[in-house]
Write a protein that holds these residues in place. Structure first.
Motif, PDB file in Angstrom:
ATOM      1  N   UNK A 114     -20.375 -51.867  40.673  1.00 19.68           N
ATOM      2  CA  UNK A 114     -20.286 -53.104  41.467  1.00 19.68           C
ATOM      3  C   UNK A 114     -18.976 -53.834  41.169  1.00 19.68           C
ATOM      4  N   UNK A 115     -18.468 -54.538  42.190  1.00 15.85           N
ATOM      5  CA  UNK A 115     -17.203 -55.245  42.027  1.00 15.85           C
ATOM      6  C   UNK A 115     -17.398 -56.725  42.354  1.00 15.85           C
ATOM      7  N   UNK A 116     -16.728 -57.577  41.597  1.00 14.44           N
ATOM      8  CA  UNK A 116     -16.740 -59.018  41.855  1.00 14.44           C
ATOM      9  C   UNK A 116     -15.574 -59.338  42.777  1.00 14.44           C
ATOM     10  N   UNK A 117     -15.844 -59.788  43.998  1.00 17.63           N
ATOM     11  CA  UNK A 117     -14.747 -59.994  44.963  1.00 17.63           C
ATOM     12  C   UNK A 117     -13.681 -60.964  44.470  1.00 17.63           C
ATOM     13  N   UNK A 118     -14.112 -62.129  43.973  1.00 14.58           N
ATOM     14  CA  UNK A 118     -13.136 -63.111  43.518  1.00 14.58           C
ATOM     15  C   UNK A 118     -12.245 -63.591  44.645  1.00 14.58           C
ATOM     16  N   UNK A 119     -11.211 -64.322  44.293  1.00 19.79           N
ATOM     17  CA  UNK A 119     -10.313 -64.867  45.298  1.00 19.79           C
ATOM     18  C   UNK A 119      -9.425 -63.793  45.908  1.00 19.79           C
ATOM     19  N   UNK A 120      -9.161 -62.700  45.155  1.00 23.99           N
ATOM     20  CA  UNK A 120      -8.308 -61.629  45.681  1.00 23.99           C
ATOM     21  C   UNK A 120      -8.999 -60.851  46.780  1.00 23.99           C
ATOM     22  N   UNK A 121     -10.330 -60.793  46.728  1.00 23.28           N
ATOM     23  CA  UNK A 121     -11.088 -60.207  47.813  1.00 23.28           C
ATOM     24  C   UNK A 121     -11.289 -58.709  47.727  1.00 23.28           C
ATOM     25  N   UNK A 122     -12.158 -58.224  48.609  1.00 30.03           N
ATOM     26  CA  UNK A 122     -12.453 -56.805  48.779  1.00 30.03           C
ATOM     27  C   UNK A 122     -12.255 -56.480  50.255  1.00 30.03           C
ATOM     28  N   UNK A 123     -11.561 -55.383  50.529  1.00 26.73           N
ATOM     29  CA  UNK A 123     -11.360 -54.935  51.905  1.00 26.73           C
ATOM     30  C   UNK A 123     -12.293 -53.780  52.214  1.00 26.73           C
ATOM     31  N   UNK A 124     -13.021 -53.892  53.310  1.00 26.39           N
ATOM     32  CA  UNK A 124     -13.928 -52.839  53.768  1.00 26.39           C
ATOM     33  C   UNK A 124     -13.456 -52.405  55.141  1.00 26.39           C
ATOM     34  N   UNK A 125     -13.027 -51.155  55.246  1.00 22.11           N
ATOM     35  CA  UNK A 125     -12.515 -50.604  56.500  1.00 22.11           C
ATOM     36  C   UNK A 125     -13.475 -49.550  57.029  1.00 22.11           C
ATOM     37  N   UNK A 126     -13.787 -49.636  58.314  1.00 23.61           N
ATOM     38  CA  UNK A 126     -14.641 -48.649  58.970  1.00 23.61           C
ATOM     39  C   UNK A 126     -13.864 -48.094  60.151  1.00 23.61           C
ATOM     40  N   UNK A 127     -13.608 -46.789  60.123  1.00 19.83           N
ATOM     41  CA  UNK A 127     -12.737 -46.195  61.141  1.00 19.83           C
ATOM     42  C   UNK A 127     -12.861 -44.678  61.155  1.00 19.83           C
ATOM     43  N   UNK A 128     -12.709 -44.075  62.334  1.00 24.87           N
ATOM     44  CA  UNK A 128     -12.424 -42.655  62.481  1.00 24.87           C
ATOM     45  C   UNK A 128     -11.014 -42.572  63.061  1.00 24.87           C
ATOM     46  N   UNK A 129      -9.989 -42.286  62.261  1.00 28.83           N
ATOM     47  CA  UNK A 129      -8.623 -42.318  62.753  1.00 28.83           C
ATOM     48  C   UNK A 129      -8.300 -41.267  63.805  1.00 28.83           C
ATOM     49  N   UNK A 130      -9.147 -40.223  63.937  1.00 31.04           N
ATOM     50  CA  UNK A 130      -8.924 -39.260  65.012  1.00 31.04           C
ATOM     51  C   UNK A 130      -9.404 -39.802  66.352  1.00 31.04           C
ATOM     52  N   UNK A 131     -10.074 -40.953  66.325  1.00 32.07           N
ATOM     53  CA  UNK A 131     -10.601 -41.615  67.521  1.00 32.07           C
ATOM     54  C   UNK A 131     -11.621 -40.746  68.248  1.00 32.07           C
ATOM     55  N   UNK A 132     -12.243 -39.829  67.492  1.00 30.04           N
ATOM     56  CA  UNK A 132     -13.363 -39.064  68.035  1.00 30.04           C
ATOM     57  C   UNK A 132     -14.556 -39.997  68.212  1.00 30.04           C
ATOM     58  N   UNK A 133     -14.688 -40.930  67.270  1.00 29.68           N
ATOM     59  CA  UNK A 133     -15.740 -41.948  67.325  1.00 29.68           C
ATOM     60  C   UNK A 133     -15.083 -43.308  67.501  1.00 29.68           C
ATOM     61  N   UNK A 134     -15.593 -44.097  68.443  1.00 29.24           N
ATOM     62  CA  UNK A 134     -15.116 -45.465  68.644  1.00 29.24           C
ATOM     63  C   UNK A 134     -16.221 -46.430  68.220  1.00 29.24           C
ATOM     64  N   UNK A 186      -2.024 -39.905  66.617  1.00 30.45           N
ATOM     65  CA  UNK A 186      -2.758 -40.108  65.366  1.00 30.45           C
ATOM     66  C   UNK A 186      -2.163 -41.268  64.574  1.00 30.45           C
ATOM     67  N   UNK A 187      -0.843 -41.402  64.629  1.00 29.15           N
ATOM     68  CA  UNK A 187      -0.175 -42.486  63.906  1.00 29.15           C
ATOM     69  C   UNK A 187      -0.625 -43.848  64.418  1.00 29.15           C
ATOM     70  N   UNK A 188      -1.008 -43.905  65.700  1.00 31.04           N
ATOM     71  CA  UNK A 188      -1.475 -45.165  66.280  1.00 31.04           C
ATOM     72  C   UNK A 188      -2.956 -45.373  66.023  1.00 31.04           C
ATOM     73  N   UNK A 189      -3.767 -44.355  66.287  1.00 30.54           N
ATOM     74  CA  UNK A 189      -5.222 -44.528  66.196  1.00 30.54           C
ATOM     75  C   UNK A 189      -5.707 -44.720  64.771  1.00 30.54           C
ATOM     76  N   UNK A 190      -4.976 -44.228  63.775  1.00 26.69           N
ATOM     77  CA  UNK A 190      -5.422 -44.433  62.400  1.00 26.69           C
ATOM     78  C   UNK A 190      -5.304 -45.904  61.984  1.00 26.69           C
ATOM     79  N   UNK A 191      -4.656 -46.691  62.823  1.00 29.79           N
ATOM     80  CA  UNK A 191      -4.577 -48.118  62.569  1.00 29.79           C
ATOM     81  C   UNK A 191      -5.655 -48.922  63.268  1.00 29.79           C
ATOM     82  N   UNK A 192      -6.563 -48.234  63.979  1.00 32.84           N
ATOM     83  CA  UNK A 192      -7.629 -48.936  64.708  1.00 32.84           C
ATOM     84  C   UNK A 192      -8.786 -49.234  63.755  1.00 32.84           C
ATOM     85  N   UNK A 193      -8.498 -50.007  62.743  1.00 31.28           N
ATOM     86  CA  UNK A 193      -9.450 -50.265  61.672  1.00 31.28           C
ATOM     87  C   UNK A 193     -10.293 -51.498  61.942  1.00 31.28           C
TER      88      UNK A 193
END
Length: 220
Positions: free
Chosen positions: A134-154, A205-212
């Motif tokens: 487990x992690x304590x978020x604190x002021x620095x925060x935690x980033x949670x990214x959900x993505x399929x960069x191949x854009x097979x799934x939207x 791919x360079x573009x879709x991997x940023x669709x986070x």
């Protein structure tokens, strides 16, 4: 990444049955609950992915009884196969948790199930991703990214309440940031790619991997 997503589709027998489509090939209405432990640390993510109508239709074809029901054994098998496909290191459940840019490891997923509503013909995969530590978020925060960069799934997290917290300490915030919208020209390029093409062209791919879909968790 594409191989893992294809495995998910193959587990549902969709690839063999569906006609060729453009990218993306699957649409998911997502929900994510950030769960905290008794010490105010982020300990797990509980995700729910509701699949689109076409995916559901092909997935359930020939499996439902006369009343449209799917047996518990069938639903259990789906959950096992899908979680196995998604658990490959390269895809890792299309979910990334990071603190100060450093990726946080998961323990084994748990409580996976497939929810099936025979009346509405809706299906969802639900699972919990516990953090190894487990992690304590604190002021620095935690980033949670959900993505399929191949854009097979939207993914779509626009539904009210799609991002929530469970047992969060007072003052914690979970701010959701959707990906930037695609311009019309890029949409047309993606639409021209057939379903049986193994990978996206490098420039796409360079573009879709940023669709986070990013959830920024901070606590005072």
């Amino acid at each position: 990444m594409r191989r893992a997503t294809g495995a998910l589709l193959a587990a549902a027998a969709l690839v063999a049955a569906a006609p060729a489509q453009a990218h993306p090939h699957m649409w998911i209405d997502g929900e994510a609950v950030l769960r905290f432990d008794g010490q105010g640390r982020l300990e797990a993510l509980r995700e729910r992915w509701q699949f689109d109508e076409m995916f559901v239709a092909y997935t359930t074809q020939g499996l439902a009884d006369k009343k449209g029901q799917l047996s518990p054994a069938t639903l259990d098998r789906m959950a096992r196969e899908w979680m196995g496909a998604l658990g490959e290191p390269i895809s890792h459940y299309f979910t990334r948790v990071a603190v100060d840019g450093k990726v946080v490891a998961y323990a084994a997923p748990r409580d996976a199930k497939v929810e099936w509503d025979a009346k509405r013909k809706t299906m969802a995969l639900v699972f919990t991703l516990p953090l190894q530590q487990p992690v304590a978020p604190g002021a620095t925060g935690v980033d949670i990214d959900i993505i399929d960069p191949t854009y097979f799934v939207a993914y779509d997290f626009s539904t009210a309440g799609a991002v929530a917290m469970d047992r969060a300490p007072a003052g914690c915030r979970a701010d959701y940031r959707p990906p930037k919208p695609l311009d019309a020209a890029l949409v047309q390029q993606l639409a021209a790619i057939p379903a049986d093409q193994p990978d996206l062209p490098e420039e796409l791919f360079a573009v879709t991997k940023g669709l986070t879909h990013r959830i920024r968790l901070t606590c005072p």
